[in-house]
Motif scaffolding. Structure first.
Motif, PDB file in Angstrom:
ATOM      1  N   ILE A  80      36.044 -39.208 -11.556  1.00 59.02           N
ATOM      2  CA  ILE A  80      36.968 -40.563 -12.144  1.00 59.02           C
ATOM      3  C   ILE A  80      38.184 -40.518 -11.361  1.00 59.02           C
ATOM      4  CG2 ILE A  80      38.129 -41.293 -14.128  1.00 59.02           C
ATOM      5  CD1 ILE A  80      36.261 -39.820 -15.995  1.00 59.02           C
ATOM      6  N   GLN A  81      38.620 -39.477 -10.890  1.00 59.97           N
ATOM      7  CA  GLN A  81      39.932 -39.378 -10.021  1.00 59.97           C
ATOM      8  C   GLN A  81      39.823 -40.032  -8.890  1.00 59.97           C
ATOM      9  OE1 GLN A  81      42.962 -38.284 -11.572  1.00 59.97           O
ATOM     10  NE2 GLN A  81      43.773 -39.388  -9.679  1.00 59.97           N
ATOM     11  N   PHE A  82      38.679 -39.963  -8.147  1.00 63.61           N
ATOM     12  CA  PHE A  82      38.302 -40.396  -6.885  1.00 63.61           C
ATOM     13  C   PHE A  82      38.244 -41.984  -6.842  1.00 63.61           C
ATOM     14  CE2 PHE A  82      35.250 -42.276  -3.820  1.00 63.61           C
ATOM     15  CZ  PHE A  82      35.780 -41.651  -2.465  1.00 63.61           C
ATOM     16  N   ILE A  83      37.823 -42.547  -8.176  1.00 62.68           N
ATOM     17  CA  ILE A  83      37.628 -43.968  -8.312  1.00 62.68           C
ATOM     18  C   ILE A  83      39.172 -44.380  -8.734  1.00 62.68           C
ATOM     19  CG2 ILE A  83      36.940 -45.743  -9.923  1.00 62.68           C
ATOM     20  CD1 ILE A  83      34.570 -44.141 -10.309  1.00 62.68           C
ATOM     21  N   ILE A  84      39.929 -43.789  -9.284  1.00 67.16           N
ATOM     22  CA  ILE A  84      41.299 -44.148  -9.610  1.00 67.16           C
ATOM     23  C   ILE A  84      42.282 -44.154  -8.143  1.00 67.16           C
ATOM     24  CG2 ILE A  84      43.611 -43.300 -10.609  1.00 67.16           C
ATOM     25  CD1 ILE A  84      41.966 -42.073 -12.952  1.00 67.16           C
ATOM     26  N   VAL A  85      41.975 -43.304  -7.434  1.00 69.10           N
ATOM     27  CA  VAL A  85      42.751 -43.160  -6.131  1.00 69.10           C
ATOM     28  C   VAL A  85      42.428 -44.711  -5.161  1.00 69.10           C
ATOM     29  CG1 VAL A  85      42.737 -42.051  -3.664  1.00 69.10           C
ATOM     30  CG2 VAL A  85      42.777 -40.808  -5.798  1.00 69.10           C
ATOM     31  N   ILE A  86      41.293 -44.780  -5.511  1.00 69.83           N
ATOM     32  CA  ILE A  86      40.798 -46.136  -4.689  1.00 69.83           C
ATOM     33  C   ILE A  86      41.512 -47.491  -5.383  1.00 69.83           C
ATOM     34  CG2 ILE A  86      39.187 -47.781  -4.183  1.00 69.83           C
ATOM     35  CD1 ILE A  86      37.048 -45.332  -3.798  1.00 69.83           C
ATOM     36  N   VAL A  87      41.382 -47.355  -6.575  1.00 72.14           N
ATOM     37  CA  VAL A  87      42.067 -48.379  -7.318  1.00 72.14           C
ATOM     38  C   VAL A  87      43.781 -48.384  -7.221  1.00 72.14           C
ATOM     39  CG1 VAL A  87      42.674 -49.444  -9.701  1.00 72.14           C
ATOM     40  CG2 VAL A  87      40.403 -48.679  -9.253  1.00 72.14           C
ATOM     41  N   LEU A  88      44.314 -47.381  -7.115  1.00 75.53           N
ATOM     42  CA  LEU A  88      45.685 -47.394  -6.843  1.00 75.53           C
ATOM     43  C   LEU A  88      46.101 -47.775  -5.674  1.00 75.53           C
ATOM     44  CD1 LEU A  88      46.734 -43.941  -8.639  1.00 75.53           C
ATOM     45  CD2 LEU A  88      47.110 -46.094  -9.409  1.00 75.53           C
ATOM     46  N   CYS A  89      45.151 -47.746  -4.503  1.00 75.09           N
ATOM     47  CA  CYS A  89      45.821 -48.051  -3.244  1.00 75.09           C
ATOM     48  C   CYS A  89      46.063 -49.751  -3.315  1.00 75.09           C
ATOM     49  CB  CYS A  89      44.488 -48.065  -2.551  1.00 75.09           C
ATOM     50  SG  CYS A  89      44.434 -46.167  -2.002  1.00 75.09           S
ATOM     51  N   PHE A  90      45.569 -50.536  -4.438  1.00 78.48           N
ATOM     52  CA  PHE A  90      45.612 -52.107  -4.376  1.00 78.48           C
ATOM     53  C   PHE A  90      46.802 -52.186  -5.431  1.00 78.48           C
ATOM     54  CE2 PHE A  90      41.248 -51.192  -3.173  1.00 78.48           C
ATOM     55  CZ  PHE A  90      41.080 -51.897  -1.943  1.00 78.48           C
ATOM     56  N   THR A  91      47.376 -51.400  -5.612  1.00 74.30           N
ATOM     57  CA  THR A  91      48.796 -51.603  -6.686  1.00 74.30           C
ATOM     58  C   THR A  91      49.815 -51.579  -5.880  1.00 74.30           C
ATOM     59  OG1 THR A  91      49.155 -49.328  -6.986  1.00 74.30           O
ATOM     60  CG2 THR A  91      47.488 -50.466  -8.592  1.00 74.30           C
ATOM     61  N   LYS A  92      51.141 -51.873  -6.486  1.00 72.23           N
ATOM     62  CA  LYS A  92      52.341 -52.135  -5.812  1.00 72.23           C
ATOM     63  C   LYS A  92      53.111 -50.724  -5.550  1.00 72.23           C
ATOM     64  CE  LYS A  92      54.705 -52.142 -10.190  1.00 72.23           C
ATOM     65  NZ  LYS A  92      55.476 -53.067 -11.072  1.00 72.23           N
ATOM     66  N   LEU A  93      52.286 -49.497  -5.705  1.00 71.87           N
ATOM     67  CA  LEU A  93      52.827 -48.081  -5.304  1.00 71.87           C
ATOM     68  C   LEU A  93      52.986 -48.029  -4.023  1.00 71.87           C
ATOM     69  CD1 LEU A  93      50.648 -46.100  -7.848  1.00 71.87           C
ATOM     70  CD2 LEU A  93      53.081 -46.763  -8.057  1.00 71.87           C
ATOM     71  N   ASN A  94      54.037 -47.534  -3.626  1.00 67.12           N
ATOM     72  CA  ASN A  94      54.263 -47.238  -1.950  1.00 67.12           C
ATOM     73  C   ASN A  94      53.641 -45.866  -1.616  1.00 67.12           C
ATOM     74  OD1 ASN A  94      55.715 -45.026  -2.790  1.00 67.12           O
ATOM     75  ND2 ASN A  94      57.905 -46.295  -2.799  1.00 67.12           N
ATOM     76  N   GLY A  95      53.581 -45.638  -0.273  1.00 65.10           N
ATOM     77  CA  GLY A  95      52.724 -44.436   0.073  1.00 65.10           C
ATOM     78  C   GLY A  95      53.229 -43.286  -0.077  1.00 65.10           C
ATOM     79  N   TRP A  96      54.512 -42.828  -0.489  1.00 63.06           N
ATOM     80  CA  TRP A  96      54.832 -41.276  -1.002  1.00 63.06           C
ATOM     81  C   TRP A  96      54.502 -41.331  -2.421  1.00 63.06           C
ATOM     82  CZ3 TRP A  96      57.889 -40.064  -4.738  1.00 63.06           C
ATOM     83  CH2 TRP A  96      58.832 -41.173  -5.535  1.00 63.06           C
ATOM     84  N   ARG A  97      54.428 -42.317  -3.191  1.00 60.57           N
ATOM     85  CA  ARG A  97      53.891 -42.378  -4.449  1.00 60.57           C
ATOM     86  C   ARG A  97      52.422 -41.909  -4.824  1.00 60.57           C
ATOM     87  NH1 ARG A  97      57.207 -41.962  -9.160  1.00 60.57           N
ATOM     88  NH2 ARG A  97      58.804 -43.371  -8.108  1.00 60.57           N
ATOM     89  N   LEU A  98      51.754 -42.515  -3.884  1.00 61.84           N
ATOM     90  CA  LEU A  98      50.315 -42.334  -3.808  1.00 61.84           C
ATOM     91  C   LEU A  98      49.936 -41.143  -3.298  1.00 61.84           C
ATOM     92  CD1 LEU A  98      49.102 -45.544  -2.369  1.00 61.84           C
ATOM     93  CD2 LEU A  98      48.804 -44.879  -4.484  1.00 61.84           C
TER      94      LEU A  98
END
Length: 442
Positions: A80-98
């Motif tokens: 599930i976390q692997f999917i979440i990581v992919i989804v978060l890449c398309f949000t407004k979060l910057n690199g260090w937060r990701l």
């Protein structure tokens, strides 16, 4: 059902794993965010260390179930976390937060899995040592560790279901005492082992018999010596058991050379009046021809060296006067032929024999796999030490048939490796032997 339950129960752990991302994405008071994270952290700690084992289970079985449950949740959360990581890449979060979120998720998910692994390691007997070695070098590698974790999970679940079914079966038939024979059971070990110290020679078998009503005792002869010497020790042990229990006779179950020792005690030392039945398991009644071959090729100097070292070691372990070479020479085809000629069966004793065989060299590890190859020219099958032709003795003999590539080795038939073998339950095998003794009035 348990997977669904685990999915819901581990949701707060998943939320904590993604706390850095949620802190940025959820627009609420910072103090409230902090409180929520503290509560999630406390829940995660409780979840990791709480026993999730089945109610009614106990001890190792409960820990095994709990460990498999937590590890299963960890593996599922990794996906599930692997999917979440992919989804978060398309949000407004910057690199260090990701990056921070990914590291947090990795740490918590790994801790969750390791929490389950620790419980499994403390309880499981069916996970091979090789997988612990692999785990040591891969637990920190994403995706690869998931594969290893899943292997532990499947092994633990399989062992749990097998052992729990065994406990349920014993509970269901407890009142019937299907192994409560008229005479006590005397289990006589084979060569190169002792049967009553530290590690039980017979594995999980004696406890299974006792749970089903049997009264179990051990032969306690020295680990290696001439058949005549070991037989004298077995005879003394028979007398001790009779004096202790008040029984008129004993039922002997003997493995390997222990069968020869028992036959000698019965026919030469007057024990036939004290023995109701003798069941031999993988006993080389007609000798081991590969032993004759090896003794003919190995120099006497090397034989003497091994003999001295072995005898010194087992004297330190408690044997009074062990003799490695005397024990080995009595397993040769020549000496067993002489023993058979001078040792007629007693009409006072009921004899039966059981034999198994390996189906390939991969059926067992060293040294039985080498023994399997050395034995191949001397019979139609062998268990790594004894050929089928040598192990089947008398009219009341039985061959253990095992389908597939594995087969049953000389060690498997006494639960030496404590392994749950597909299509062969060694504990039930002995329960069936003793159950039939009871049914026959012994």
């Amino acid at each position: 059902m348990k997977k669904i339950r685990g999915t819901f129960l581990s949701i707060p752990v998943l939320l904590l794993a993604n706390a850095p991302a949620l802190w940025k994405l959820i627009d609420i008071n910072s103090l409230l965010k902090t409180l929520i994270i503290i509560l999630l952290a406390l829940y995660t700690l409780v979840f990791m260390f709480k026993s999730h084992g089945r109610k009614g289970s106990h001890g190792k079985i409960r820990r095994l179930d709990s460990g498999a449950f937590v590890l299963g949740c960890g593996v599922l959360q990794s996906v599930i976390q692997f999917i979440i990581v992919i989804v978060l890449c398309f949000t407004k979060l910057n690199g260090w937060r990701l990056l921070a979120n990914a590291l947090c998720a990795y740490a918590i998910t790994t801790l969750l899995c390791l929490s389950g692994i620790v419980r499994i390691a403390a309880s499981a007997r069916q996970v091979k040592i090789l997988w612990y070695v692999i785990l040591l070098f891969t637990w920190y590698i994403p995706l690869v560790n998931c594969i290893v974790f899943r292997k532990f999970y499947k092994a633990a679940r399989s062992e749990y279901y097998f052992e729990q079914a065994k406990l349920d079966l014993d509970a269901a038939r407890k009142e019937n005492e299907i192994c409560k024979t008229k005479y006590p059971i005397l289990m006589v070990h084979g060569i190169f082992f002792r049967d009553w110290q530290v590690i039980n020679y017979w594995g999980r078998v004696p406890n299974e018999l006792i749970r089903n009503g049997a009264e179990v005792y051990y032969g306690k002869q020295q680990s290696a010596n001439k058949v005549s010497v070991s037989a004298t020790e077995v005879a003394e042990r028979i007398k001790e058991v009779i004096a202790e229990t008040g029984a008129e006779k004993v039922n002997i179950i003997a493995h390997s050379k222990g069968g020869l020792d028992s036959r000698y005690a019965i026919s030469h030392l007057g024990m036939d009046k004290y023995v109701a039945t003798l069941t031999t398991i993988n006993t080389p009644h007609y000798g081991c021809k590969f032993v004759d071959m090896l003794l003919g090729k190995i120099p006497e100097s090397i034989q003497g060296f091994v003999d001295r070292k072995y005898n010194k070691l087992f004297t330190a372990l408690g044997d009074k006067d062990p003799s490695f070479l005397d024990g080995v020479y009595d397993l040769t085809y020549k000496n067993c032929s002489e023993l058979n000629a001078s040792t007629p069966d007693s009409r006072l004793v009921s004899y039966r024999s059981v034999m198994s065989k390996m189906n390939s060299i991969r059926s067992a590890g060293f040294p039985l796999n080498i023994g399997y190859l050395l034995n191949k020219p001397y019979g139609k099958g062998n268990d790594g030490l004894v050929t089928v032709e040598s192990g089947l003795y008398g009219e009341n003999s039985k061959m253990i048939e095992h389908k597939g590539k594995r087969g049953i080795s000389h060690g498997d038939v006494i639960d030496l490796f404590r392994e749950n073998i597909k299509d062969f339950d060694v504990r039930e095998f002995y329960v069936d032997i003793v159950k039939k003794l009871k049914e026959q009035g012994f």
